[in-house]
Motif scaffolding. Structure first.
Motif, PDB file in Angstrom:
ATOM      1  N   TYR A   9      35.185  38.949  45.504  1.00  0.00           N
ATOM      2  CA  TYR A   9      36.323  39.843  45.712  1.00  0.00           C
ATOM      3  C   TYR A   9      36.773  40.321  44.344  1.00  0.00           C
ATOM      4  O   TYR A   9      37.519  39.633  43.638  1.00  0.00           O
ATOM      5  N   SER A  53      43.620  48.342  55.481  1.00  0.00           N
ATOM      6  CA  SER A  53      44.101  47.105  54.868  1.00  0.00           C
ATOM      7  C   SER A  53      45.502  46.770  55.358  1.00  0.00           C
ATOM      8  O   SER A  53      46.255  47.649  55.782  1.00  0.00           O
ATOM      9  N   MET A  59      42.076  38.668  56.363  1.00  0.00           N
ATOM     10  CA  MET A  59      42.503  38.431  54.985  1.00  0.00           C
ATOM     11  C   MET A  59      44.017  38.293  54.902  1.00  0.00           C
ATOM     12  O   MET A  59      44.537  37.543  54.054  1.00  0.00           O
ATOM     13  N   ARG A  60      44.737  38.971  55.749  1.00  0.00           N
ATOM     14  CA  ARG A  60      46.195  38.810  55.801  1.00  0.00           C
ATOM     15  C   ARG A  60      46.555  37.350  56.056  1.00  0.00           C
ATOM     16  O   ARG A  60      47.402  36.779  55.363  1.00  0.00           O
ATOM     17  N   VAL A  74      45.714  35.102  52.945  1.00  0.00           N
ATOM     18  CA  VAL A  74      46.670  35.254  51.852  1.00  0.00           C
ATOM     19  C   VAL A  74      47.998  34.580  52.197  1.00  0.00           C
ATOM     20  O   VAL A  74      48.631  33.950  51.340  1.00  0.00           O
ATOM     21  N   THR A 104      45.277  44.089  51.379  1.00  0.00           N
ATOM     22  CA  THR A 104      44.258  43.065  51.627  1.00  0.00           C
ATOM     23  C   THR A 104      43.335  43.501  52.753  1.00  0.00           C
ATOM     24  O   THR A 104      43.790  44.062  53.753  1.00  0.00           O
ATOM     25  N   GLY A 149      39.065  41.931  49.616  1.00  0.00           N
ATOM     26  CA  GLY A 149      40.006  40.911  49.186  1.00  0.00           C
ATOM     27  C   GLY A 149      41.361  41.516  48.916  1.00  0.00           C
ATOM     28  O   GLY A 149      41.988  42.105  49.797  1.00  0.00           O
ATOM     29  N   ILE A 150      41.840  41.395  47.676  1.00  0.00           N
ATOM     30  CA  ILE A 150      43.171  41.864  47.269  1.00  0.00           C
ATOM     31  C   ILE A 150      43.021  43.051  46.333  1.00  0.00           C
ATOM     32  O   ILE A 150      42.275  42.987  45.353  1.00  0.00           O
ATOM     33  N   SER A 167      49.549  39.395  42.166  1.00  0.00           N
ATOM     34  CA  SER A 167      48.395  39.726  43.009  1.00  0.00           C
ATOM     35  C   SER A 167      47.088  39.328  42.320  1.00  0.00           C
ATOM     36  O   SER A 167      46.131  38.912  42.980  1.00  0.00           O
ATOM     37  N   SER A 218      44.359  36.755  43.813  1.00  0.00           N
ATOM     38  CA  SER A 218      42.944  37.115  43.914  1.00  0.00           C
ATOM     39  C   SER A 218      42.066  36.005  43.350  1.00  0.00           C
ATOM     40  O   SER A 218      41.007  35.681  43.912  1.00  0.00           O
TER      41      SER A 218
END
Length: 294
Positions: A128, A191, A215-216, A219, A250, A255-256, A272, A276
């Protein structure tokens, strides 16, 4: 020289990606009657696969599709690996798994069984990769995203996102933030959206109409390890975003991604970037052990 042929997996068989593999009666084509899942793979291994599979099963339940009994974690992992090996992709890749209701009927289907396809695309960067150049975004307000039972699904009917993508291109933006039918910020074109104020990490709840991103959820779980308090139960007004310290997006493939600006407002990317790094350590433990940054 590497063989440039690419293959897709369709219901257990391989086909060249330039060959006609679905007909005009395919319900994903005719009615958008399907959904897709985007997965990051590395070394022919789909990452966070159980979370993706859980969302696939949930989407089928919402749409009234019958999940096939063979669709297990091991099956999905093996077929993704087989497809990546077939296409000779051994580093990072985007994997798209599409599930569609099988042909038959008009709006009302004749049956609820499903077909499945797997497509793969090699990524330019591994892992990522955090974007050192922040994204410039703006609000897309021409069409609002409705809040309903279908909102969390990554549907094959994606016209809202296509129109937002055109807006993005026409205005030389890196992305744009979608607004729901209650005039609140909900997500970006592909995203989920996060905002940071002090130690509070804020993201719109799924009840606001955002996609229930894999991914939310990752995270949200990582953030407390950095001393952040996650707030994922309150709506987010667009004007509030202009008062935040940081913004980022995300998704499961990238990824971020740090947002540097909305209109004339500029943001930092300190937290952020730390998130990551933690995400990479979690997802690629062999490559991101202590002292090695990939």
């Amino acid at each position: 020289m590497r063989d440039k042929r690419n293959y897709i997996w369709l219901n257990g068989d391989f086909f060249r990606d330039d060959s006609p593999v679905i007909g005009l009666d395919n319900r994903a084509f005719a009615y958008g009657d399907g959904f897709f899942e985007s997965i990051h793979a590395y070394g022919t291994e789909g990452k966070h696969l159980q979370l993706h599979l859980n969302r696939m099963i949930k989407s089928m339940e919402i749409l009234g599709m019958t999940p096939p009994p063979f669709l297990t974690f091991n099956f999905l992992a093996n077929e993704i690996q087989r497809t990546l090996n077939k296409n000779r992709i051994f580093n990072s890749a985007r994997v798209r798994v599409t599930v569609f209701r099988n042909s038959g009927g008009l709006y009302a289907p004749n049956n609820n069984s499903v077909g499945i396809s797997i497509q793969t695309q090699e990524l330019d960067q591994n892992f990522y990769e955090y974007n050192s150049k922040g994204l410039v975004v703006d609000f897309y307000t021409d069409i609002r995203k409705p809040i309903n039972l279908l909102s969390p699904i990554k549907s094959c009917n994606a016209l809202l996102f296509v129109m937002a993508g055109q807006f993005m291109q026409q205005n030389n933006l890196d992305d744009c933030i979608l607004i729901n039918d209650q005039n609140r910020a909900v997500e970006a074109t592909s995203s989920n959206l996060f905002a940071l104020k002090g130690n509070n990490l804020i993201t719109p709840p799924v009840s606001e109409g955002c996609v229930a991103g894999v991914m939310r959820s990752i995270v949200i779980n990582i953030a407390p390890t950095l001393g952040l308090k996650v707030i994922d139960s309150h709506p987010l007004d667009p004007s509030t975003l202009l008062t935040m310290d940081e913004l980022f997006l995300t998704n499961a493939v990238k990824g971020i991604q740090w947002i540097v600006g909305i209109k004339t407002r500029r943001y930092f990317g300190t937290v952020s970037k730390k998130l990551s790094k933690e995400l990479n350590k979690l997802t690629f433990p062999n490559q991101f052990s202590d002292g090695f940054s990939g």
